[in-house]
Structure formats: structure tokens, C-alpha cells
Scaffold this motif. Structure first.
Motif, mmCIF file in Angstrom:
data_model
loop_
_atom_site.group_PDB
_atom_site.id
_atom_site.type_symbol
_atom_site.label_atom_id
_atom_site.label_comp_id
_atom_site.label_asym_id
_atom_site.label_seq_id
_atom_site.Cartn_x
_atom_site.Cartn_y
_atom_site.Cartn_z
ATOM 1 N N ALA A 76 5.233 -3.755 6.573
ATOM 2 C CA ALA A 76 5.934 -3.144 7.707
ATOM 3 C C ALA A 76 7.336 -2.675 7.314
ATOM 4 C CB ALA A 76 6.005 -4.135 8.872
ATOM 5 N N VAL A 77 8.066 -3.535 6.612
ATOM 6 C CA VAL A 77 9.418 -3.184 6.179
ATOM 7 C C VAL A 77 9.373 -2.041 5.171
ATOM 8 C CG1 VAL A 77 11.439 -4.039 4.916
ATOM 9 C CG2 VAL A 77 10.419 -5.424 6.721
ATOM 10 N N PHE A 89 -1.671 -0.017 9.727
ATOM 11 C CA PHE A 89 -0.487 0.827 9.585
ATOM 12 C C PHE A 89 -0.793 2.314 9.789
ATOM 13 C CE2 PHE A 89 0.929 -3.139 7.651
ATOM 14 C CZ PHE A 89 2.114 -3.307 8.343
ATOM 15 N N ASN A 90 -2.043 2.707 9.647
ATOM 16 C CA ASN A 90 -2.424 4.055 10.048
ATOM 17 C C ASN A 90 -2.316 4.210 11.561
ATOM 18 O OD1 ASN A 90 -2.910 4.959 7.466
ATOM 19 N ND2 ASN A 90 -5.120 4.654 7.555
ATOM 20 N N THR A 91 -2.623 3.119 12.283
ATOM 21 C CA THR A 91 -2.499 3.133 13.747
ATOM 22 C C THR A 91 -1.035 3.173 14.159
ATOM 23 O OG1 THR A 91 -4.586 1.958 14.078
ATOM 24 C CG2 THR A 91 -2.975 1.829 15.861
ATOM 25 N N ILE A 140 -8.117 -3.015 3.449
ATOM 26 C CA ILE A 140 -8.660 -2.016 4.374
ATOM 27 C C ILE A 140 -8.172 -2.276 5.795
ATOM 28 C CG2 ILE A 140 -10.816 -3.294 4.788
ATOM 29 C CD1 ILE A 140 -12.243 -0.563 4.876
ATOM 30 N N LEU A 141 -8.030 -3.551 6.154
ATOM 31 C CA LEU A 141 -7.533 -3.904 7.482
ATOM 32 C C LEU A 141 -6.052 -3.553 7.600
ATOM 33 C CD1 LEU A 141 -8.392 -7.152 9.381
ATOM 34 C CD2 LEU A 141 -6.010 -6.489 9.126
ATOM 35 N N ILE A 171 0.809 -1.225 0.000
ATOM 36 C CA ILE A 171 0.000 0.000 0.000
ATOM 37 C C ILE A 171 0.840 1.272 0.000
ATOM 38 C CG2 ILE A 171 -1.786 1.291 1.270
ATOM 39 C CD1 ILE A 171 -2.639 -1.506 2.449
ATOM 40 N N ALA A 172 1.923 1.285 0.783
ATOM 41 C CA ALA A 172 2.676 2.539 0.923
ATOM 42 C C ALA A 172 4.128 2.257 1.277
ATOM 43 C CB ALA A 172 2.030 3.416 2.003
#
Length: 199
Positions: free
Chosen positions: A64-65, A38-40, A32-33, A9-10
Motif C-alpha cells: 500500500a505504501v 490493489f487493482n481495485t 494474485i490476491l 508487486i508495483a
């Protein structure tokens, strides 16, 4: 083995495709999950280790990486799924993620010691197979036992992806529930270590 692909995603590897095996025992965490997760975590993840305990394709650890985790570990017991995981890591983030083939319940202790040896606090992500069939009822109990082994000095946060119908305990060992977020049939429960001076 049939598979499909989902994009990261990013972050550093944004848009790179993660191959996901299309088998019933492996579920990719919905976009979405993952985005909500990762927004949290946001920038708190930067420079921290990340452990994906029931990894499947490794999509969460790769995300995460991509977003700045210093290093990650992925555990997967299914040999065919593990080969897809290993290929994803080699293609997207070689040298950044340690892949472990074996039962997560048996391998967790060894990976946990490696994380402890690094020093600092890690993020732990648990996505155990949903207990939707006969013989799987003990999966969550065994997952809670793993969470009980996590000490505050080694943990920034532990996140559990689970069936929304399941209410996890407010307290698991040295960890306490911070928040729960629902996504249809799946939910994320976030745990933080209890401060030593808390009573």
C-alpha cells in the motif's frame, strides 16, 4: 524461524523482497490476491492512510505504501513475527509505517484513534487467522465487532480477507458490502460506509 521472501508487486518499492515467516498461523496474502486488491483500489489509495489489522509480515501495508498510501499501521501479536515485520519496515519503508506489537483486538481502538486524529478517511485491511482449529471459532465474530466500530467519517473502505466458505453479512455497522471476489480457498469482501442520507 524459517522464512521465505515475496516481492512487492508495483510502485516505489517494486521488486523489494518482503520476508515472510513460514509458520502455520501466518499466511502471506497470495500475489494474485494482492494484485487484485490493489487493482481495485488503484489510485484512490494515493495520499490515504492504510491500516493492516492482522499484519504478519506487513506485506499488504508495504504494498500500500509502495503504491502511494500516505502512512500505514501494522498490528501483530506474535513476537517473533513482529520482529520480522519490524525488520521489513525498517529495510523497505522506514518512517512510513507504524508497527504495533500486541493483540489486534486489543490494540485496534488505539490505532483507530490515531487514524481519526489524522483526519481524512483510511483504508482498513482485515486478514484474521482462519478458524481452522479448535478454539478459533470466535475470530470472525470478534473481527466483525471491530468492523462495527468503524465510523463513516474515518473510513474510505474496509476489506476483509476470509475463507471462501464463509459468507459475511451484507451490512456491518455503518458499512455495507460492495463486492466479493474469490481466489480458491480465500476471498476478499469489500465494504464501503453507508452514506448518511441512505435508508
Amino acid at each position: 524461524m524459517k522464512s521465505y521472501a515475496v516481492p512487492i508487486i508495483a510502485g516505489e518499492f517494486k521488486g523489494k523482497l518482503v520476508e515472510i515467516p513460514a509458520i502455520s498461523t501466518t499466511r502471506s496474502s497470495k500475489a494474485i490476491l494482492r494484485e487484485s486488491l490493489f487493482n481495485t483500489l488503484q489510485f484512490d489509495l494515493m495520499g490515504k492512510p492504510f491500516v493492516e489489522v492482522f499484519a504478519g509480515s506487513g506485506s499488504v501495508a508495504l504494498e500500500a505504501v509502495s503504491r502511494g498510501a500516505s502512512r500505514a499501521w501494522c498490528m501483530e501479536r506474535n513476537r517473533e513475527v513482529y520482529e520480522i515485520l519490524r525488520a521489513n519496515v525498517e529495510r523497505i519503508a522506514p518512517g512510513r509505517i507504524v508497527t504495533v506489537w500486541g493483540d489486534s483486538f486489543e490494540e485496534f481502538g488505539r490505532v483507530y484513534r490515531e487514524v481519526e486524529d489524522l483526519g481524512g478517511k483510511a483504508y482498513f485491511y482485515f486478514d484474521p487467522p482462519f478458524s481452522i482449529r479448535e478454539g478459533m471459532e470466535e475470530v470472525y465474530d470478534r473481527t466483525l465487532e471491530l468492523l462495527e466500530r468503524i465510523r463513516p467519517e474515518a473510513c474510505e473502505m474496509a476489506i476483509v480477507e476470509h475463507m471462501t466458505t464463509l459468507d459475511l453479512p451484507e451490512r456491518i455497522g455503518a458499512l455495507e458490502l460492495m463486492k466479493k471476489k474469490r481466489f480458491g480457498k480465500s476471498s476478499l469482501s469489500y465494504y464501503r460506509p453507508v452514506e448518511p442520507d441512505a435508508s
